[in-house]
Enzyme design. Structure first.
Site, PDB file in Angstrom:
ATOM      1  N   HIS A 195      -1.183 -10.392  -1.402  1.00 37.79           N
ATOM      2  CA  HIS A 195      -0.277 -10.136  -2.525  1.00 37.79           C
ATOM      3  C   HIS A 195      -0.872  -9.176  -3.549  1.00 37.79           C
ATOM      4  CE1 HIS A 195       1.915 -13.420  -0.689  1.00 37.79           C
ATOM      5  NE2 HIS A 195       2.967 -12.973  -1.355  1.00 37.79           N
ATOM      6  N   CYS A 207       6.083   6.655   3.887  1.00 39.58           N
ATOM      7  CA  CYS A 207       4.946   5.751   3.644  1.00 39.58           C
ATOM      8  C   CYS A 207       4.048   6.242   2.516  1.00 39.58           C
ATOM      9  CB  CYS A 207       4.134   5.549   4.914  1.00 39.58           C
ATOM     10  SG  CYS A 207       5.040   4.605   6.163  1.00 39.58           S
ATOM     11  N   HIS A 250       0.850  -1.183   0.000  1.00 39.84           N
ATOM     12  CA  HIS A 250       0.000   0.000   0.000  1.00 39.84           C
ATOM     13  C   HIS A 250       0.885   1.231   0.000  1.00 39.84           C
ATOM     14  CE1 HIS A 250      -0.199   0.934   4.623  1.00 39.84           C
ATOM     15  NE2 HIS A 250       0.959   0.441   4.296  1.00 39.84           N
ATOM     16  N   HIS A 286       4.983   0.420  -0.564  1.00 37.89           N
ATOM     17  CA  HIS A 286       5.755  -0.474   0.301  1.00 37.89           C
ATOM     18  C   HIS A 286       4.826  -1.590   0.768  1.00 37.89           C
ATOM     19  CE1 HIS A 286       3.774   2.270   3.104  1.00 37.89           C
ATOM     20  NE2 HIS A 286       3.900   1.332   4.042  1.00 37.89           N
ATOM     21  N   GLU A 338       0.777  -4.182  11.742  1.00 40.28           N
ATOM     22  CA  GLU A 338       1.525  -3.744  10.565  1.00 40.28           C
ATOM     23  C   GLU A 338       2.959  -4.255  10.639  1.00 40.28           C
ATOM     24  OE1 GLU A 338       0.793   0.232   8.519  1.00 40.28           O
ATOM     25  OE2 GLU A 338       2.673   0.571   9.598  1.00 40.28           O
ATOM     26  N   HIS A 393       3.788  -4.964   3.638  1.00 38.10           N
ATOM     27  CA  HIS A 393       3.823  -5.489   5.004  1.00 38.10           C
ATOM     28  C   HIS A 393       3.377  -6.951   4.972  1.00 38.10           C
ATOM     29  CE1 HIS A 393       4.166  -1.513   6.866  1.00 38.10           C
ATOM     30  NE2 HIS A 393       3.221  -1.106   6.023  1.00 38.10           N
TER      31      HIS A 393
END
Length: 129
Positions: free
Chosen positions: A70, A26, A17, A30, A115, A32
């Site tokens: 994904h 952010c 996201h 990137h 996260e 998680h």
């Protein structure tokens, strides 16, 4: 006193996201490895002696997270218009799970979205009046 049981499961998914209008790194794409804890309350036990079958909670959660896994969350509704913050993702998961699991005896209590191993948000809603 009425008995209340809380069942908790944990699952995970991987997704990317980026945060719109965020002043920091952010705001770039990137990813998680998100962990999801789902707490479900039951006001009593069923005929088998269960509050809610863990398998049912896991299946409902996987049904939702499989659609996120994904993927770039910014490409998916509702995050194509709603900023995909951990807070908004947790609220979305709670709402989707509530639609699938809530009934007169069972209620989704909370969704905790991790996260990282050190940062999470826990989303709950007030008890109905």
């Amino acid at each position: 006193m009425t008995a209340r049981y809380t069942m908790t499961i944990r699952t995970e998914f991987a997704a990317a996201h980026w945060l719109r209008d965020y002043d920091g790194p952010c705001n770039r794409l990137h990813g998680h490895n998100w962990k999801v804890d789902v707490e479900v309350d039951a006001s009593g036990l069923d005929e088998l002696g269960m509050g809610v079958d863990f398998g049912d909670i896991k299946a409902a959660t996987r049904e939702i997270t499989d659609g996120l896994d994904h993927r770039n969350l910014n490409d998916l509704p509702p995050f194509d218009r709603l900023n995909p913050t951990a807070e908004n993702i947790a609220a979305h998961l709670h709402g989707e799970l509530s639609e699938r699991l809530n009934d007169e005896r069972v209620r989704v209590r909370a969704v905790t979205l991790w996260e990282t191993d050190r940062a999470c948000v826990r989303y709950t809603e007030d008890e109905p009046a």
